[in-house]
Write an enzyme that holds these catalytic residues in place. Sequence first.
Site, short mmCIF file in Angstrom:
data_model
loop_
_atom_site.label_atom_id
_atom_site.label_comp_id
_atom_site.label_asym_id
_atom_site.label_seq_id
_atom_site.Cartn_x
_atom_site.Cartn_y
_atom_site.Cartn_z
N ARG A 1 0.83 -1.21 0.00
CA ARG A 1 0.00 0.00 0.00
C ARG A 1 0.86 1.27 0.00
NH1 ARG A 1 -3.64 -0.54 4.99
NH2 ARG A 1 -1.75 -1.54 5.78
N GLY B 1 -22.89 4.47 11.34
CA GLY B 1 -22.34 3.37 12.15
C GLY B 1 -20.95 3.64 12.67
N SER B 2 -19.97 3.73 11.77
CA SER B 2 -18.59 3.86 12.23
C SER B 2 -18.26 5.30 12.56
CB SER B 2 -17.63 3.35 11.16
OG SER B 2 -17.75 4.12 9.98
N ARG C 1 -8.29 4.37 -0.53
CA ARG C 1 -9.06 3.43 0.29
C ARG C 1 -8.80 2.00 -0.18
NH1 ARG C 1 -11.38 1.30 4.68
NH2 ARG C 1 -13.48 0.50 4.36
N CYS C 2 -8.29 1.16 0.72
CA CYS C 2 -7.98 -0.23 0.40
C CYS C 2 -8.76 -1.15 1.34
CB CYS C 2 -6.49 -0.51 0.55
SG CYS C 2 -5.45 0.49 -0.51
N TRP D 1 -18.26 -8.06 -1.12
CA TRP D 1 -16.97 -7.55 -0.68
C TRP D 1 -16.06 -8.66 -0.15
CZ3 TRP D 1 -18.90 -2.49 2.11
CH2 TRP D 1 -19.51 -1.67 1.14
N ASP E 1 -26.66 -3.35 7.06
CA ASP E 1 -26.24 -2.56 5.90
C ASP E 1 -26.18 -3.40 4.63
OD1 ASP E 1 -25.95 -0.35 7.49
OD2 ASP E 1 -23.78 -0.54 7.73
N HIS F 1 -16.90 11.27 2.15
CA HIS F 1 -15.70 10.94 1.40
C HIS F 1 -14.92 12.18 0.97
CE1 HIS F 1 -17.81 7.05 1.09
NE2 HIS F 1 -16.59 6.57 1.06
N CYS G 1 -22.56 8.08 4.74
CA CYS G 1 -21.93 6.78 4.96
C CYS G 1 -21.24 6.82 6.32
CB CYS G 1 -20.92 6.51 3.83
SG CYS G 1 -20.48 4.78 3.61
#
Length: 818
Positions: free
Chosen positions: A90, A496-497, A579-580, A625, A663, A758, A790
């Site tokens: 990365r 959520g996060s 984003r990975c 995913w 989700d 984002h 999101c």
Amino acid sequence: MEPRPHGHESEYLPAVPGEPRPVGVPIPEGGCGTGGWPRRTHARDTPAVRYPMWRHVNDDSKNRETTFSMGITAPFTATVLGLPRIGPDRELKKALESYWAGRIGADELHSVGAELRRDGEAAQVAAGMDSVPVGTFSYYDQMLDAAVLLGALPERVAHIDDPLDRYFAAARGREDVTPLEMTKWFDTNYHYLVPEIGADTVFSLHAENLLAQVRDAVSRQIPARPVVIGPVTFLLLSKSTDGSDLLARVDELVPLYTELLGDLRAAGAEWVQIDEPALVADRTDAELAAVDRVYRALTGEKDRPQILIGSYFGYLGAALPVLAGTGVEAIAVDLVAGTDNGLERVPALAETLLVAGVVDGRNIWRTDLQAALATLGRLTGLAGKIAVSTSCSLLHVPYSLEPETGLDAGVRDRLAFGAEKTAEVALLAAALGGDEAAQGRIAETGVPPAPAANAQVRERQQSLTAADAARTDGDRRRKIQQGATPLPLLPTTTIGSFPQTDAIRGARGALRRGKIDRAEYDTRMKAEIAAVVELQERLGIDVLVHGEPERNDMVQYFAEQLDGFATTAGGWVQSYGSRCVRPPVLHGDVSRPAPMTTEWAAYAQSLTAKPVKGMLTGPVTILAWSFVRDDQPLAVTAEQVALAIRDETIDLEAGGAKVIQVDEPALRELLPLRDGAKQDYLDWAVRAFRIATSGVADETAVHTHLCYSEFGEVIDAIVALDADVTSIEAARSHMEVLGDLADVGFHLGVGPGVYDIHSPRIPGPGEIVRLLGEALENVPADRLWVNPDCGLKTRTTAEVSAALSNMVDAAAQVRATV
């Protein structure tokens, strides 16, 4: 060493022993064909190696072209359709985020990018590829790169003088600039930036970056094949700002592509790959006529590279004979996802190089080499020449299986990542070319057997009935839930996060390295949860979340606790920008041995009198995913995951959760590209969600979340999910989805995103008030929720605090007026 010239007979020979390799082009021991992938190295600590180069067999007095019966000059035999760019470790992600944070400058970012690009190209040559894609490297996204190439960036970034900052402003936005809309790349989890085109868009060619990459590759004796997004796909995937038919402007792009082809030829490119993946979806006669017109014009030019049309993610159908009739020299077909290519019905392929995508570029299972070679053999009589390839770019799989020493041997033996897939392509190409040793190796290979079935899981699936996927009427549930858990009009919540802080990542790393024990880790996570709950209380949020500090990823976290999954140590792939994700490997029957989230949810609820949502990931998204087993239908696997999530919802409810969010952001993502297959998918996807969520009582509100997709095609399915509240990305798309929902009579709760998470931009209260006003045009106030687009894990705590404060303020302002 001279670069390989256009049209000369050549053979592939090693460099002179002892000749230093070019800087930034490391060759792993054994080459990529052994499963390795080059790591970033520096010339000072790398000894001289034998580096493969093109060397001419004929001298200049024999200056003639080697041609084949169909008129193709110097066809290649082995390639991949694109390369990953984020780096094996990365490296690009880290450099990008350092640049955005001001810790490094543009020169250092460019240095990292150039080294990664060169390493990837050299690895392909070392593995035996005789054509290497150049130009698939990107600092953010290939569609954004195409917009730059064609002078189609939005006017709102034109005032930014620095080209790199202008590029990132279009991608990410900044305080004075909103970014481009982002959506999924066909049916993958890769996100692309959607170009905006209006009547004021004047196309112009800006090929400097691509040409520099090609010249650099050619100077290093790389058999470079530049790759660009095709004009038809570019326009079909762009967004009209004025409602006009964008494809009607395709003739404006033809002169630009013509000029580009000439420039690429002058830079040393013998081939160019023009990607037209939009042609694997259903296309109208008018669209196919545009394809025919464009490519007849481009092939009519003399001073150009030979053209390979790249297609992937499906079969070309009616577009195949159109393309074959235009005179393009090569066509790449996906023979993994393409179930009905109809190659035998296209006589014009006899004059074409067919680039056969028999190695799966999207999933990570080993290729059945014997079956693939048999397929290639059947194709031999249908095309002028055959080249072996991956089905699509290797962007979608991890770099190499080599670091994955911790995987169970029975699982690992079934896998092939990017380096291994490249080796498979090389082996198949050699065998197809008559190499007896390669043919012998393939004859000796087998495919490891699929895992044994879990009898309990299978029996439970067989016992499912229609009642297991149904709840009572939604309006009745809403009244019951409002009585059980009273909320104000326009209730506020988040998805959520919360930010994954350095402290959270540090604790996770310390646990992994054995520096702290599980008890200490849990203590630290509970402290993070307490801080998030306190922040939400202070801001005045109505329905809280626990922030998910314990979760490394919204899919991997569950995969680590479900039977039938394996996770990797370094299997990173790019989702968008920097984003990975590390998609888990779903390799067997799925079941839930024990509760996964109940302890954290119960702790968070103990800290507040406000409702705290239980947070789960839905079955379709877990499939989308993950790298999913390919030995049974997706619908069967989805049902197994749904039953595991159902067990978790029941346990959350028993633990006191009044709101449970499941989700499904990937609902649109897996939608088949051809109309004939869509309804079957939607039927089983909706059923899986309803199995997962129909085990709870009417008093428990079921929420779901969808984001970053074009939802118009799945509106009916969103209704059919029957979630009590659906939160949905809408800030970048200006609330467009709400009109679609209103048109189909959606009557349950909806939370259109008012804060684009984002982007680093912090929306002001006035901006959010305006968005809520637009939302109220389609959604009654008693069904409207207020939330971000999101999850907030990628943002900083300071950004989140400011944005959520503005969101709560805006909700209060609007609430006072309705």
